[in-house]
Design a protein around this motif. Structure first.
Motif, PDB file in Angstrom:
ATOM      1  N   THR A 275      -1.388   3.149  -4.228  1.00 55.88           N
ATOM      2  CA  THR A 275      -2.021   4.670  -4.636  1.00 55.88           C
ATOM      3  C   THR A 275      -2.462   4.585  -5.811  1.00 55.88           C
ATOM      4  N   GLY A 276      -3.744   5.316  -5.845  1.00 56.83           N
ATOM      5  CA  GLY A 276      -4.021   5.623  -7.160  1.00 56.83           C
ATOM      6  C   GLY A 276      -4.888   4.437  -7.938  1.00 56.83           C
ATOM      7  N   GLU A 277      -5.359   4.663  -9.142  1.00 58.78           N
ATOM      8  CA  GLU A 277      -6.086   3.754 -10.160  1.00 58.78           C
ATOM      9  C   GLU A 277      -4.912   3.268 -11.061  1.00 58.78           C
ATOM     10  N   LYS A 278      -3.869   3.972 -11.387  1.00 58.13           N
ATOM     11  CA  LYS A 278      -2.800   3.702 -12.299  1.00 58.13           C
ATOM     12  C   LYS A 278      -2.352   2.238 -12.009  1.00 58.13           C
ATOM     13  N   LEU A 279      -1.979   1.276 -12.787  1.00 58.28           N
ATOM     14  CA  LEU A 279      -1.503  -0.117 -12.536  1.00 58.28           C
ATOM     15  C   LEU A 279      -0.171  -0.010 -11.930  1.00 58.28           C
ATOM     16  N   ASN A 280       0.665   0.886 -12.244  1.00 55.96           N
ATOM     17  CA  ASN A 280       2.003   1.075 -11.799  1.00 55.96           C
ATOM     18  C   ASN A 280       2.267   1.367 -10.250  1.00 55.96           C
ATOM     19  N   THR A 281       1.126   1.781  -9.773  1.00 56.38           N
ATOM     20  CA  THR A 281       1.085   2.335  -8.418  1.00 56.38           C
ATOM     21  C   THR A 281       1.095   1.311  -7.279  1.00 56.38           C
ATOM     22  N   LEU A 282       1.895   0.382  -7.408  1.00 57.69           N
ATOM     23  CA  LEU A 282       1.984  -0.506  -6.149  1.00 57.69           C
ATOM     24  C   LEU A 282       3.351  -0.706  -5.703  1.00 57.69           C
ATOM     25  N   ASP A 283       3.527  -0.464  -4.391  1.00 56.67           N
ATOM     26  CA  ASP A 283       4.930  -0.659  -3.802  1.00 56.67           C
ATOM     27  C   ASP A 283       4.942  -1.615  -2.704  1.00 56.67           C
ATOM     28  N   VAL A 284       6.092  -2.164  -2.327  1.00 55.35           N
ATOM     29  CA  VAL A 284       6.499  -3.110  -1.276  1.00 55.35           C
ATOM     30  C   VAL A 284       6.322  -2.203  -0.102  1.00 55.35           C
ATOM     31  N   PHE A 285       5.560  -2.593   0.857  1.00 54.02           N
ATOM     32  CA  PHE A 285       5.639  -1.793   1.924  1.00 54.02           C
ATOM     33  C   PHE A 285       6.970  -1.751   3.022  1.00 54.02           C
ATOM     34  N   HIS A 286       7.327  -0.532   3.021  1.00 54.29           N
ATOM     35  CA  HIS A 286       8.641  -0.275   4.002  1.00 54.29           C
ATOM     36  C   HIS A 286       8.386   0.269   5.239  1.00 54.29           C
ATOM     37  N   PRO A 287       8.275  -0.266   6.177  1.00 50.75           N
ATOM     38  CA  PRO A 287       7.885   0.419   7.724  1.00 50.75           C
ATOM     39  C   PRO A 287       8.706   1.696   7.779  1.00 50.75           C
ATOM     40  N   GLU A 288      10.186   1.551   7.754  1.00 43.84           N
ATOM     41  CA  GLU A 288      10.874   2.749   7.903  1.00 43.84           C
ATOM     42  C   GLU A 288      10.576   3.984   6.902  1.00 43.84           C
ATOM     43  N   ARG A 289      10.462   3.522   5.837  1.00 42.63           N
ATOM     44  CA  ARG A 289       9.990   4.593   4.784  1.00 42.63           C
ATOM     45  C   ARG A 289       8.860   5.218   4.994  1.00 42.63           C
ATOM     46  N   MET A 290       7.786   4.445   5.576  1.00 46.12           N
ATOM     47  CA  MET A 290       6.527   4.947   5.750  1.00 46.12           C
ATOM     48  C   MET A 290       6.689   5.918   6.889  1.00 46.12           C
ATOM     49  N   ALA A 291       7.334   5.600   8.199  1.00 50.65           N
ATOM     50  CA  ALA A 291       7.519   6.245   9.127  1.00 50.65           C
ATOM     51  C   ALA A 291       8.241   7.520   9.009  1.00 50.65           C
ATOM     52  N   GLN A 292       9.123   7.646   8.030  1.00 55.22           N
ATOM     53  CA  GLN A 292       9.604   9.026   7.579  1.00 55.22           C
ATOM     54  C   GLN A 292       8.844   9.817   6.864  1.00 55.22           C
ATOM     55  N   ARG A 293       8.068   9.361   6.038  1.00 59.32           N
ATOM     56  CA  ARG A 293       6.997   9.861   5.199  1.00 59.32           C
ATOM     57  C   ARG A 293       5.913  10.691   6.378  1.00 59.32           C
ATOM     58  N   ILE A 294       5.394   9.720   7.235  1.00 56.35           N
ATOM     59  CA  ILE A 294       4.586  10.251   8.364  1.00 56.35           C
ATOM     60  C   ILE A 294       5.129  11.353   9.058  1.00 56.35           C
TER      61      ILE A 294
END
Length: 444
Positions: A275-294
């Motif tokens: 997310t974003g242009e900042k270089l510290n905005t990279l995250d390991v993708f967790h399907p369960e966490r993404m489902a919770q956010r959606i």
């Protein structure tokens, strides 16, 4: 992130509010809305139908089992589980083992490959304590080498480049040899993209892969392109058989089609989300966490992990002692602000807190949210920062002139700071701070 999809999903679950149990009728109504929401999010209709058929079977099969659970809550749980499975089930790691480990980054032009390469280098440097070497193999795009060089400088990493060499295969091979001789344990190869899939591009990326035999090949997808991104991912996989997908620009106007469809369509896991242009905005993708956010449930686990990354045990103990003595000053406050900023995009962070995503979706929260606070503190003398109590009207006027804000804004900030300091002191005396520190230490 996924605001439209989130709203439509919430609407689908409203059909079950007030219902005593799940029935074929109310389940069918919810399923219809969920399918519409997925298609609107640019999920392929076949995938959306198969997904909702599974939800329907699960819902009707569970309707007489969990009588103590409200129908709406049960449906949310079923949808979340199926959505998690659709996106891969669990997080998948990146393979950077080797002498050195080699990561090949591929994708279309504009997908964010070069920025991701910089983010990945920082991620491996900070999370894995590795010494990355960035390799500039985009020999076509103007200023591509300069962009990678700037990114490398920002994160304190090395970059390998041969500006006069127009053969990306030999550049990559030479870079790996260089890495072996200079103690780099991972090489990240940034390749050229194109405006569309063409045979020349496919041949080149195939040649690079066969020429360097990477330990990990990642395909970068612009998540804002929805189903088109999935089709492109499928075409690339047929050529280079990559190991995983990276979703970029998740902070943009993302409909969700790529995130929900790519694993099902290509059969390869999503490994990172950016997310974003900042270089510290990279995250390991967790399907369960993404489902919770959606589904509007937030992602408190990721939020706590980001906070822990910035948590320093010794600093926390020092700060706790100052708070107990009511000696928390503006320097301490500024340090806390900087730690929050290092955690990433502020609006994305707040969206991880359950219930906050919907509340702030229409509010403009940018990285300049702390700029007023910082300008006020930087306009203070060292004595004023260390001794908040000496701020009289004369000093406040001088600070106002120095930072460009009016005296009312200075008074408001000083008042809010004093209220916060008082609350923190009371909390520490009531053992609240001690308990919070202990909990954070236990989770590390």
């Amino acid at each position: 992130m996924f605001d439209s999809l989130q709203d439509k999903m919430e609407s689908a679950f409203k059909n079950l509010k007030g219902e005593g149990k799940l029935t074929e009728i109310n389940v069918a109504q919810s399923i219809k809305e969920i399918r519409r929401a997925l298609v609107a999010a640019d999920v392929n209709y076949k995938i959306a139908k198969e997904f909702t058929d599974k939800i329907k079977d699960e819902a009707l099969g569970s309707k007489n089992i969990l009588k103590s659970v409200k129908p709406g809550e049960l449906m949310v749980k079923i949808v979340m589980d199926e959505m998690t499975t659709l996106m891969g089930g669990q997080a998948t790691g990146i393979n950077v083992k080797g002498n050195p480990g080699v990561v090949l980054v591929a994708g279309l032009q504009g997908s964010g490959k070069t920025t991701f390469s910089g983010k990945l280098a920082l991620f491996l440097k900070e999370k894995k304590s590795m010494k990355p070497l960035l390799v500039a193999c985009d020999v076509y795009r103007p200023a591509a080498i300069d962009q990678l060089t700037v990114l490398a400088e920002q994160i304190g990493a090395a970059v390998y480049k041969e500006p006069e060499n127009k053969n990306p295969v030999s550049i990559a091979q030479n870079a790996i040899a260089y890495a072996k001789g200079h103690s780099h344990d991972v090489v990240i190869v940034d390749t050229a993209g194109r405006l569309a899939i063409d045979e020349v591009m496919m041949t080149e990326i195939r040649n690079i892969k066969s020429g360097i035999n990477p330990t990990e090949t990642l395909f970068v997808v612009d998540s804002m392109t929805g189903q088109d991104a999935v089709n492109t991912a499928l075409a690339f996989n047929d050529v280079i058989d990559y190991d995983g997908v990276v979703l970029t620009k998740l902070d943009g106007d993302t409909r969700g089609g790529a995130a929900l469809s790519v694993k099902y369509t290509v059969g390869k896991p999503i490994k990172f989300a950016s997310t974003g242009e900042k270089l510290n905005t990279l995250d390991v993708f967790h399907p369960e966490r993404m489902a919770q956010r959606i589904l509007g449930m937030g992602d408190i686990v990721s939020f706590v992990e980001k906070a822990q990354d910035q948590f320093d045990e010794e600093e926390a103990k020092r700060l706790e002692k100052k708070i107990k003595r009511n000696k928390f000053d503006y320097n301490d406050f500024l340090q806390q602000v900087n730690q929050i900023k290092k955690m990433g995009d502020l609006k994305s962070l707040m969206g991880m807190i359950p219930g906050m995503g919907k509340a702030i979706k229409d509010i403009d929260i940018n990285d300049g949210a702390f700029s007023k606070v910082e300008s006020i503190i930087y306009s203070m003398t060292e004595d004023e920062r260390l001794k908040p109590e000496i701020l009289n009207m004369s000093r406040k006027r001088r600070i106002a002139m120095g930072c460009g804000h009016n005296i009312h804004e200075i008074n408001m900030f000083v008042k809010q700071f004093e209220q916060m300091r008082k609350m923190m002191t009371q909390m520490s005396k009531g053992k609240g701070m001690e308990r919070m520190m202990q909990q954070m230490q236990q989770k590390r």
